[in-house]
Write an enzyme that holds these catalytic residues in place. Sequence first.
Site, short mmCIF file in Angstrom:
data_model
loop_
_atom_site.label_atom_id
_atom_site.label_comp_id
_atom_site.label_asym_id
_atom_site.label_seq_id
_atom_site.Cartn_x
_atom_site.Cartn_y
_atom_site.Cartn_z
N ASP A 45 -3.26 -7.71 -3.94
CA ASP A 45 -3.61 -6.30 -3.72
C ASP A 45 -4.06 -5.66 -5.04
OD1 ASP A 45 -1.14 -6.16 -4.95
OD2 ASP A 45 -0.23 -4.81 -3.47
N SER A 46 -4.00 -6.44 -6.13
CA SER A 46 -4.61 -6.01 -7.40
C SER A 46 -6.10 -5.78 -7.22
CB SER A 46 -4.36 -7.06 -8.49
OG SER A 46 -4.68 -8.36 -8.04
N ASP A 84 -2.09 -11.25 0.27
CA ASP A 84 -1.06 -10.35 -0.26
C ASP A 84 -0.91 -9.15 0.69
OD1 ASP A 84 0.77 -9.56 -2.13
OD2 ASP A 84 -0.69 -8.92 -3.64
N LYS A 114 1.97 -13.23 1.10
CA LYS A 114 2.91 -12.90 0.02
C LYS A 114 3.39 -11.47 0.23
CE LYS A 114 1.67 -11.70 -4.42
NZ LYS A 114 2.30 -10.38 -4.53
N GLU A 116 6.03 -8.35 -1.61
CA GLU A 116 6.91 -7.92 -2.71
C GLU A 116 8.26 -7.55 -2.14
OE1 GLU A 116 5.13 -4.79 -5.08
OE2 GLU A 116 3.26 -5.91 -5.29
N GLU A 183 7.29 -11.67 -11.60
CA GLU A 183 6.37 -10.85 -12.40
C GLU A 183 7.14 -10.12 -13.51
OE1 GLU A 183 3.46 -8.44 -10.35
OE2 GLU A 183 2.83 -7.49 -12.24
O1 KIV Z 1 -1.79 -8.46 -6.62
C1 KIV Z 1 -1.66 -9.35 -7.47
O2 KIV Z 1 -2.62 -9.76 -8.15
C2 KIV Z 1 -0.34 -9.92 -7.65
C3 KIV Z 1 -0.14 -10.81 -8.85
C4 KIV Z 1 0.02 -9.95 -10.05
C5 KIV Z 1 0.99 -11.73 -8.67
O3 KIV Z 1 0.55 -9.65 -6.90
#
Ligand code: KIV
Length: 265
Positions: A45-46, A84, A114, A116, A183
């Site tokens: 989600d970055s 994510d 994934k 969090e 992280e």
């Molecule tokens: O969104 C992302 O890129 C991440 C990484 C920093 C692990 O969750």
Amino acid sequence: MKKVTVSTLMKRYSAQEKLVMSTAYDAIESRLCAAGGIDFILVGDSVGMTHLGYANTLPVTMEDMLSHTAAVRRGAPEAFVVFDMPFMSYQESLSQAMHNAGVAMKTTGADAVKLEGGAEYAELVRKLTGAGIPVMGHVGLMPQRVQVSGGYKIVGRDDAGAEQVMRDALALQEAGAFAVVLECVTEDVAAAVTNKLNIPTIGIGSGKYCSGQVQVIADLLGLQEFKPKHAKRYLEGAEIISAALKSYADEVRNGTFPTEEHSFK
Ligand code: KIV
């Protein structure tokens, strides 16, 4: 190339090979990751910060993630691709989370999701894996909680933080996660968690003792000005690309592009 699966990754982990993960957000980037021998790809989600221009990851939607993940899959059909789960796509209820993870898997061709969070999501992780959806956990610094934590802070410098990371990682493993992102966890805590678990830890800003590393592709390629301490640039991409674009602009303006070579009769 042979399709990469959870068992491919687990074999490499069991053979004590370091696992290499990069983010990618579109077909060009995933193709480059595959060509570069990256083991698995995270559509993080970055994307909200690197490609969508947001200040943090909170505004990213399911629609954004579905579109970027499908593009990543098209660019790298054999890669192991992790979707994510964006902010508020799984936090509301088990049924919301199951529904959205199902949509992600069915419509994008992702291999895993994934999310969090730690022990508080153990039941969800158990249900997802029970339904056939591989899950990667993510503990330590959790960017989706930045409004609560008050910033991007290193985790594990005090006993409470260190114990929490260990507890969360163990709970995720116990619930069936196949790997856990650590992280911005201090190196010694990341090492202790890595030694304790029998699934891979994938570190970002968590030192060299993790089972593997993940980095944001824009950081690896130097595409943005901001450079986090944990990142290393393998290319000064922004400089090189801007110079190339400047050459193009100059040549159009001075009439040296296009030539006969680029024209049709
Ligand atoms: O969104 C992302 O890129 C991440 C990484 C920093 C692990 O969750």
